[in-house]
Design a protein around this motif. Structure first.
Motif, PDB file in Angstrom:
ATOM      1  N   GLU A 106       0.802  -1.222   0.000  1.00  0.00           N
ATOM      2  CA  GLU A 106       0.000   0.000   0.000  1.00  0.00           C
ATOM      3  C   GLU A 106       0.839   1.278   0.000  1.00  0.00           C
ATOM      4  OE1 GLU A 106      -3.841   1.928   2.361  1.00  0.00           O
ATOM      5  OE2 GLU A 106      -3.257  -0.165   2.658  1.00  0.00           O
ATOM      6  N   PRO A 107       1.944   1.355   0.792  1.00  0.00           N
ATOM      7  CA  PRO A 107       2.784   2.564   0.713  1.00  0.00           C
ATOM      8  C   PRO A 107       3.349   2.807  -0.680  1.00  0.00           C
ATOM      9  CG  PRO A 107       3.288   1.341   2.711  1.00  0.00           C
ATOM     10  CD  PRO A 107       2.385   0.464   1.903  1.00  0.00           C
ATOM     11  N   THR A 108       3.739   1.733  -1.374  1.00  0.00           N
ATOM     12  CA  THR A 108       4.257   1.887  -2.736  1.00  0.00           C
ATOM     13  C   THR A 108       3.185   2.413  -3.665  1.00  0.00           C
ATOM     14  OG1 THR A 108       5.902   0.131  -2.451  1.00  0.00           O
ATOM     15  CG2 THR A 108       5.237   0.662  -4.707  1.00  0.00           C
ATOM     16  N   MET A 109       1.961   1.905  -3.523  1.00  0.00           N
ATOM     17  CA  MET A 109       0.876   2.380  -4.367  1.00  0.00           C
ATOM     18  C   MET A 109       0.522   3.835  -4.052  1.00  0.00           C
ATOM     19  SD  MET A 109       0.624  -0.094  -6.246  1.00  0.00           S
ATOM     20  CE  MET A 109      -0.522   0.792  -7.277  1.00  0.00           C
ATOM     21  N   MET A 110       0.649   4.218  -2.790  1.00  0.00           N
ATOM     22  CA  MET A 110       0.403   5.613  -2.424  1.00  0.00           C
ATOM     23  C   MET A 110       1.448   6.524  -3.069  1.00  0.00           C
ATOM     24  SD  MET A 110       0.369   7.446   1.321  1.00  0.00           S
ATOM     25  CE  MET A 110       2.167   7.314   1.403  1.00  0.00           C
ATOM     26  N   ILE A 111       2.705   6.097  -3.062  1.00  0.00           N
ATOM     27  CA  ILE A 111       3.769   6.875  -3.694  1.00  0.00           C
ATOM     28  C   ILE A 111       3.520   6.989  -5.193  1.00  0.00           C
ATOM     29  CG2 ILE A 111       6.224   6.837  -4.295  1.00  0.00           C
ATOM     30  CD1 ILE A 111       6.738   5.603  -1.518  1.00  0.00           C
ATOM     31  N   LEU A 112       3.157   5.873  -5.829  1.00  0.00           N
ATOM     32  CA  LEU A 112       2.895   5.884  -7.267  1.00  0.00           C
ATOM     33  C   LEU A 112       1.706   6.771  -7.603  1.00  0.00           C
ATOM     34  CD1 LEU A 112       3.685   4.672 -10.030  1.00  0.00           C
ATOM     35  CD2 LEU A 112       2.040   2.837  -9.582  1.00  0.00           C
ATOM     36  N   ARG A 113       0.640   6.661  -6.832  1.00  0.00           N
ATOM     37  CA  ARG A 113      -0.554   7.486  -7.057  1.00  0.00           C
ATOM     38  C   ARG A 113      -0.239   8.968  -6.892  1.00  0.00           C
ATOM     39  NH1 ARG A 113      -3.496   9.332  -3.131  1.00  0.00           N
ATOM     40  NH2 ARG A 113      -2.984   7.677  -1.628  1.00  0.00           N
ATOM     41  N   SER A 114       0.504   9.303  -5.860  1.00  0.00           N
ATOM     42  CA  SER A 114       0.863  10.702  -5.623  1.00  0.00           C
ATOM     43  C   SER A 114       1.772  11.225  -6.723  1.00  0.00           C
ATOM     44  CB  SER A 114       1.554  10.844  -4.260  1.00  0.00           C
ATOM     45  OG  SER A 114       0.701  10.413  -3.212  1.00  0.00           O
ATOM     46  N   ALA A 115       2.715  10.393  -7.164  1.00  0.00           N
ATOM     47  CA  ALA A 115       3.631  10.813  -8.229  1.00  0.00           C
ATOM     48  C   ALA A 115       2.878  11.085  -9.526  1.00  0.00           C
ATOM     49  CB  ALA A 115       4.697   9.743  -8.448  1.00  0.00           C
ATOM     50  N   LEU A 116       1.915  10.218  -9.857  1.00  0.00           N
ATOM     51  CA  LEU A 116       1.108  10.445 -11.057  1.00  0.00           C
ATOM     52  C   LEU A 116       0.296  11.725 -10.910  1.00  0.00           C
ATOM     53  CD1 LEU A 116      -0.058   9.646 -13.780  1.00  0.00           C
ATOM     54  CD2 LEU A 116      -1.625   8.085 -12.602  1.00  0.00           C
ATOM     55  N   GLY A 117      -0.286  11.943  -9.739  1.00  0.00           N
ATOM     56  CA  GLY A 117      -1.054  13.156  -9.512  1.00  0.00           C
ATOM     57  C   GLY A 117      -0.203  14.410  -9.639  1.00  0.00           C
ATOM     58  N   ILE A 118       0.997  14.391  -9.065  1.00  0.00           N
ATOM     59  CA  ILE A 118       1.896  15.549  -9.159  1.00  0.00           C
ATOM     60  C   ILE A 118       2.270  15.815 -10.606  1.00  0.00           C
ATOM     61  CG2 ILE A 118       4.201  16.399  -8.562  1.00  0.00           C
ATOM     62  CD1 ILE A 118       3.903  14.865  -5.899  1.00  0.00           C
ATOM     63  N   SER A 119       2.543  14.763 -11.359  1.00  0.00           N
ATOM     64  CA  SER A 119       2.885  14.933 -12.770  1.00  0.00           C
ATOM     65  C   SER A 119       1.753  15.600 -13.540  1.00  0.00           C
ATOM     66  CB  SER A 119       3.220  13.573 -13.404  1.00  0.00           C
ATOM     67  OG  SER A 119       4.432  13.063 -12.907  1.00  0.00           O
ATOM     68  N   LEU A 120       0.523  15.167 -13.295  1.00  0.00           N
ATOM     69  CA  LEU A 120      -0.619  15.754 -13.997  1.00  0.00           C
ATOM     70  C   LEU A 120      -0.820  17.212 -13.602  1.00  0.00           C
ATOM     71  CD1 LEU A 120      -3.120  12.765 -13.803  1.00  0.00           C
ATOM     72  CD2 LEU A 120      -1.909  13.587 -15.834  1.00  0.00           C
ATOM     73  N   VAL A 121      -0.661  17.517 -12.322  1.00  0.00           N
ATOM     74  CA  VAL A 121      -0.764  18.907 -11.880  1.00  0.00           C
ATOM     75  C   VAL A 121       0.330  19.747 -12.532  1.00  0.00           C
ATOM     76  CG1 VAL A 121      -0.517  20.445  -9.887  1.00  0.00           C
ATOM     77  CG2 VAL A 121      -1.907  18.376  -9.699  1.00  0.00           C
TER      78      VAL A 121
END
Length: 329
Positions: A177-192
């Protein structure tokens, strides 16, 4: 069905071409007149963004209340991870064969570019073999640093690659779950980051693309929707999707909408028979597709905090019902 309402509206309004990477296709053209947004347009867009975020927060809470079965990951085996690694392998191999460093707009000296081409080909092979994960993650991170030196905005726009590097390093079988949270946040930051740098803060870049390619489908439908408004709308949608992913709200639905937008933008270039740009768009979006597959299959649909609140609420209701039943006896 309520949780599909907001993303479905966004897709219906702003699908075609909204997520084509502007810097990949923008060519020097005559200066675009009236490219900036007025204060009233910015205020209206921000107010709409806040309203949509509030609606998304409410929908996210409704999903959490439906129970753990609606929040749990869909897969508990390694197949989705294998598919994601395959897409990433094709991405790095495509970058190597195309002769660019991670993205078409990143430029470097011939020597650096040649070295990076070799490194990208190496990463592609290692991903297929699923070997030397620490070495692979180091190579991806090094390539990210090189690209960021060549283009400083790369730091913000392609944080997703660092999230994927961490995934490669930390995951043996199933991402935790921590890895998926990092991946999700990284994708979100990239889109922003992409929303800000390619559309909202520099709208002239996106408007140059619209002058070269008729992506403003609203105008073709006879709706009085100027190119400037289209750029603002596309940027705000990208910003909204990025924020939803960073916040962990309606993750699966948001990912489905994002992938649909990516497919729509790629389909446009196929429809106009510009196969070279379609291939560039396809290769460039493969990390997003890889992250999307992983988030769909391994990530929870709502945040842990929302789940905990829902569980606490149901526990309190159950306790109250039990006490009521006991007092009745």
């Amino acid at each position: 069905m309520a949780r599909f309402f907001l993303p479905a509206v966004l897709f219906a309004l702003f699908s075609g071409g909204a997520h084509a990477h502007v810097k990949w296709f923008s060519e020097p053209t005559a200066a675009v007149s009236d490219a900036g947004f007025t204060h009233s347009e910015i205020i209206a867009a921000l107010l709409l963004l806040l309203i949509l975020l509030a609606v998304a927060r409410w929908l996210n809470a409704q999903v959490a209340k439906r129970g753990a079965a609606h929040c749990a990951p869909w897969f508990h085996d390694t197949k989705p991870l294998g598919y994601a690694f395959l897409l990433l392998s094709i991405y790095f191999l495509g970058c190597a064969f195309s002769g660019f460093i991670l993205a078409p707009h990143v430029a470097a000296t011939k020597g650096v570019t040649a070295l990076c081409i070799g490194l990208q080909a190496t990463v592609s092979i290692l991903l297929l073999l699923n070997r030397a994960q620490m070495f692979m993650a180091g190579l991806i991170s090094s390539l990210f640093v090189v690209a960021s030196v060549a283009d400083v905005t790369f730091l913000l726009e392609y944080v997703l690659l660092l999230g994927l590097a961490w995934l490669v390093y930390s995951t043996q079988r199933i991402p935790n779950e921590p890895t998926m949270m990092i991946l999700r946040s990284a994708l979100g930051i990239s889109l922003v980051g992409l929303a800000l740098t390619e559309k909202l803060l520099q709208p002239e870049l996106a408007m140059n693309v619209l002058q070269q390619y008729p992506l403003n489908f609203m105008a073709h439908l006879g709706v009085p929707f100027s190119d400037k408004w289209f750029v603002l709308a596309a940027g705000m949608v990208e910003l909204l999707i990025g924020l939803l992913l960073m916040l962990g709200w309606l993750v699966r639905t948001t990912i489905l909408v994002l992938l649909a937008l990516m497919i729509a933008s790629n389909s446009y270039f196929l429809m106009v028979e510009n196969h070279a740009l379609a291939l560039m768009e396809f290769i460039g979006h493969l990390p997003v597709f890889a992250a999307g597959i992983l988030l769909l299959c391994y990530s929870s649909t709502v945040t842990r905090n929302a789940r905990e609140l829902a569980l606490q609420s149901r526990s309190a209701i159950t306790t109250e019902q039990r006490l009521s039943a006991e007092s009745g006896h």
